[in-house]
Design an enzyme around this catalytic site. Sequence first.
Site: not given
Ligand code: G16
Length: 546
Positions: A115-116, A279, A283-284, A378
Amino acid sequence: MTAAVRTIATQPFDDQRAGTAGLRKKVQVFQQANYLENFVQSVFDTHPGFAGTTLVLGGDGRYHNDTAIQTILAMAAANGVARVIVGLGGIVSTPAASHLIRKYDAHGGFILSASHNPAGPRGDFGIKFNIRGGGQAASALTDAIYARSCEIDRYRCVDADTIDLHNLGTQTLGDLTIEVIDTTEDYAELMESLFDFDAIRALLTSDFRFAFDAMHAVTGPYAKRLFVERLGASPDSVRNAVPLPDFGGGHPDPNLVYAADLADEVITRGALDFAAASDGDGDRNMILGRGLFVSPGDSLAVLAANARLIPAYRDGIAGAARSMPTSRALDAVAAQQGFEAFETPTGWKFFCNLLDAGRIAVCGEESFGTGSDHVREKDGLWAVMAWLNLLAARRGESVADVLQAHWKTFGRHYYERHDYEDLSGEQADRVMQALRQQLTALPGRQFEGLTVTVADEFSYDDPIDGSRAEGQGLRVVFGDDARIVVRKSGTGTSGATLRLYLEERRSDEWELTLPTREVLSALASVADTLCGLREHTGRDAPSLIT
Ligand code: G16
């Protein structure tokens, strides 16, 4: 030509339990011999039906993406997969991967991303498995994959030359067909089926000042295809558009801290009418309007309230959902407009059953995630397109006009998330425990003029499959007025991250444009009193506020 399948002996690793969104670790962890192989074989062993089917494969282009793709291709060939669809250059955004799984009726897909989180040899890497239909594997499946990874003693692969990922076309590896495709084309078509392209094109080719920052991550090629080629935006409106293995040394987390330059340009200097960023894996999203930042909770509420302006939702939406820590701005819209609203645990996977059942059309999270039933992830660019469609339909209104009208109708939910990063597990647990042990005594007590109505540990009963998720965060609710939520992050790769979420609703007109920090400072003190944040973390302030 059949390639010989080799069975390689291996030893289990004990740390392959998926977090909030798949398995995320330091690159060096993934570079250990057999580490990725064990996880992938555990998926093949646990989830039946791969033989003779299609798999989607790709990632956000970060360091180790190419190597991992070659490994997975050799394993897919050995495990009887008939066809793998790979993104050109190994690049597929998370929402585009979800779309491809749906479009090509694939049995599932591997998405390679952290992710990010920063990338590069010392950065992070990750993998998640998405099932037929495009959604993330549910907890029951990820638990089974983890159990398998704890006992695995062999994996299968074929010997293969390096597969060319940088040219479009079809190759074979034994009985496996590998198709390298340009996924930006499929994705742009999907967007065209949802939004009013003519209206958005008219907006983007007017004097409307627009920018999208891809942060040297995966969305660059998708954004170029969409905004520049299809919608006529100027080429320089898409910034940092070339995906780089280390994301240019940046931190592709679209928020006011990590996209500070863009925020300064739009919020402080008012140099653009609308800007957005996405990101690492696309997805963000972060939405900015001239002079202001749109909080993710507000963005979700505004899009839900205005869904009928988007062609795909012209008949309205059946329902919408937010994760528990996300602001209740959405609930206020649902109550007035009469659609169903759901509160789920953190993690996009919890939306998928509701989306599949047609109970919700849009959903979102405080962590800069917004999306709809068009895919099962997302989707950062979807959110940008939705805002552009909205602004095109409400021509002449700025983002600030839209927000102010929204707050006037529904009230404003001031919101902040305070992250305490790199704590020890014990420090984070002590904070959680300090609050947990007071929960039963809190209802009825008053703090700063607010009365606690509910104090509990959130659990969720999925209305579609009846599964139950427990221990999903602690919440102290002050009626409709305010909330404090505390939980541990499930996405970090070093130490523990504690998240404190603060929300306060104001509805009098003079209170709708106050500084967020000012509104929430008393609630932050209450949280400190209740959780002993300073005492147990030894920190005077959070590491990050978003
Ligand atoms: C992921 C999940 C999201 C979640 C986020 C933060 O996003 O897909 O549903 O809200 O992590 O999760 P946490 O608060 O447990 O760190 P991404 O964009 O990182 O794949």
